[in-house]
Design an enzyme around this catalytic site. Structure first.
Site, PDB file in Angstrom:
ATOM      1  N   HIS A 241       0.472  -1.135   0.159  1.00  0.00           N
ATOM      2  CA  HIS A 241      -0.257  -0.260   0.129  1.00  0.00           C
ATOM      3  C   HIS A 241       1.383   0.795  -0.397  1.00  0.00           C
ATOM      4  O   HIS A 241       1.143   2.006  -1.188  1.00  0.00           O
ATOM      5  CB  HIS A 241      -1.522  -0.320   1.467  1.00  0.00           C
ATOM      6  CG  HIS A 241      -1.804  -1.204   1.206  1.00  0.00           C
ATOM      7  ND1 HIS A 241      -3.086  -1.486   0.078  1.00  0.00           N
ATOM      8  CD2 HIS A 241      -2.402  -2.603   2.774  1.00  0.00           C
ATOM      9  CE1 HIS A 241      -3.533  -2.630   0.501  1.00  0.00           C
ATOM     10  NE2 HIS A 241      -2.914  -2.948   2.020  1.00  0.00           N
TER      11      HIS A 241
HETATM   12  C1  BDR Z   1      -3.194   0.867   4.809  1.00  0.00           C
HETATM   13  O1  BDR Z   1      -3.508   0.805   6.740  1.00  0.00           O
HETATM   14  C2  BDR Z   1      -2.283   0.694   6.650  1.00  0.00           C
HETATM   15  O2  BDR Z   1      -2.223  -0.308   7.946  1.00  0.00           O
HETATM   16  C3  BDR Z   1      -1.454   0.375   5.670  1.00  0.00           C
HETATM   17  O3  BDR Z   1       0.042   0.611   6.558  1.00  0.00           O
HETATM   18  C4  BDR Z   1      -1.638   1.453   5.097  1.00  0.00           C
HETATM   19  O4  BDR Z   1      -1.235   2.369   4.902  1.00  0.00           O
HETATM   20  C5  BDR Z   1      -3.763  -0.051   4.216  1.00  0.00           C
HETATM   21  O5  BDR Z   1      -5.424   0.128   4.205  1.00  0.00           O
END
Ligand code: BDR
Ligand code: CA
Length: 312
Positions: A241
């Site tokens: 992500h």
């Molecule tokens: C986002 O949520 C967090 O757990 C990760 O770091 C990322 O920024 C993904 O949904």
């Protein structure tokens, strides 16, 4: 010859395995001049996300301003993600004690001052709940004109991971997200539509480990823990992500975007935190977000690997 200046950026984060990898990508990229790292509560409580930030940077031999910000969302209680990132927020590899101290100023003070005083417009790269960014924009709306763009990881036009329709970073602080989306600053949303297509597979983790070197090995070890969570989504790999948002600043051509109107649901019984995206212009409202919809995964992974090799 004048040396090439990197693009000035501030990274706001809540490490978090993918935040840690995003930081390592950014600091290995000479195209970026990371002016500060600001930290927010999200994946874990602020004390943990701050410590994780300092430890990861210390491990990689990086020293920069690290400023702690909000320890909770603007109006709601904090929700964290130990299921994904563990009790420490960065479970898995053993990391060193931080080799330097956090900044005496708050995250939003650092953002406001660094943006105001920069001769060049600054790009913000938020990788967690948008609380710090909203506080900076609310406290000092004048900085909006010196922000080049906010390229954030969060949201989803047609997907969800914390609810069927909403993504974690926006679910945690939808009120903050709404302030940011309505700020008038140019915005790119790197949501799940992009990041679910940017998975690292077990073979990629092994390729990182095979590189040798402390940092690629750390990333492989982070992936070992982080990848435990994703089979429940039916994924073969783990979505990168937060590194996608850094990659989209480094090379916007990696990501396919559409300019659309996006708002945030703050009250829905089933849909709180949804980034409601108007694909067909039915609201009649002007587009406010360049919505990421696709990514060239192979080029993205090559970019990440090349950056990790630079640490060797
Ligand atoms: C986002 O949520 C967090 O757990 C990760 O770091 C990322 O920024 C993904 O949904
Ligand atoms: Ca994050």
């Amino acid at each position: 010859m004048t040396p090439v200046q990197g693009r000035p950026v501030i990274i706001d984060c809540d490490p978090g395995h993918d935040d840690a990898i995003a930081l390592l990508l950014a600091f290995a990229s000479p195209e970026l001049d990371v002016r500060a790292v600001t930290v927010v509560a999200g994946n874990q409580t602020l004390d943990k996300t701050l410590r994780n930030t300092l430890s990861v940077l210390s491990f990689a031999g990086i020293q920069t301003e690290v400023a702690a910000g909000a320890d909770r969302p603007l109006v709601r209680p904090l929700v964290t993600a130990p299921e994904v990132h563990g009790e420490s927020g960065l479970d898995g590899p053993a990391l060193p004690e931080p080799a330097f101290s956090p900044s005496p100023r708050k995250a939003w003070e650092a953002i406001i001052d660094l943006v105001r005083s920069s001769p060049q417009k600054v790009t913000l790269i938020p990788l967690g709940p948008l609380t710090n960014i909203a506080l900076a924009l609310r406290t000092a709306p004048d900085i909006c004109s010196n922000i080049e763009r906010i390229t954030f990881m969060g949201g989803a036009a047609r997907d969800g991971n914390w609810s069927p329709v909403a993504e974690f970073n926006i679910v945690v602080d939808p009120e903050a997200a709404r302030i940011v989306l309505h700020s008038g600053v140019p915005i790119t949303m790197i949501g799940l539509d992009v990041t679910h297509k940017a998975q690292l597979y077990p073979s990629d983790t092994e390729a990182l480990r095979a590189m040798g070197g402390r940092v690629p090995t750390l990333v492989a070890d982070l992936m070992d823990f982080y990848s435990r969570f994703h089979p429940r989504f039916g994924f073969q790999g783990s979505p990168m992500h937060d590194p996608c948002a850094v990659a989209a600043v480094l090379d916007p051509s990696l990501v396919t975007t559409r300019s659309l109107y996006v708002d945030v649901e703050t009250r829905g019984e089933l849909t709180s935190g949804q980034t409601v995206t108007d694909f067909y212009g039915v609201t009649g409202r002007a587009a406010n977000v360049d919505v990421g919809l696709d990514i060239d995964r192979d080029r993205f992974v090559r970019m990440l690997f090349e950056a990790m090799k630079r640490y060797e």
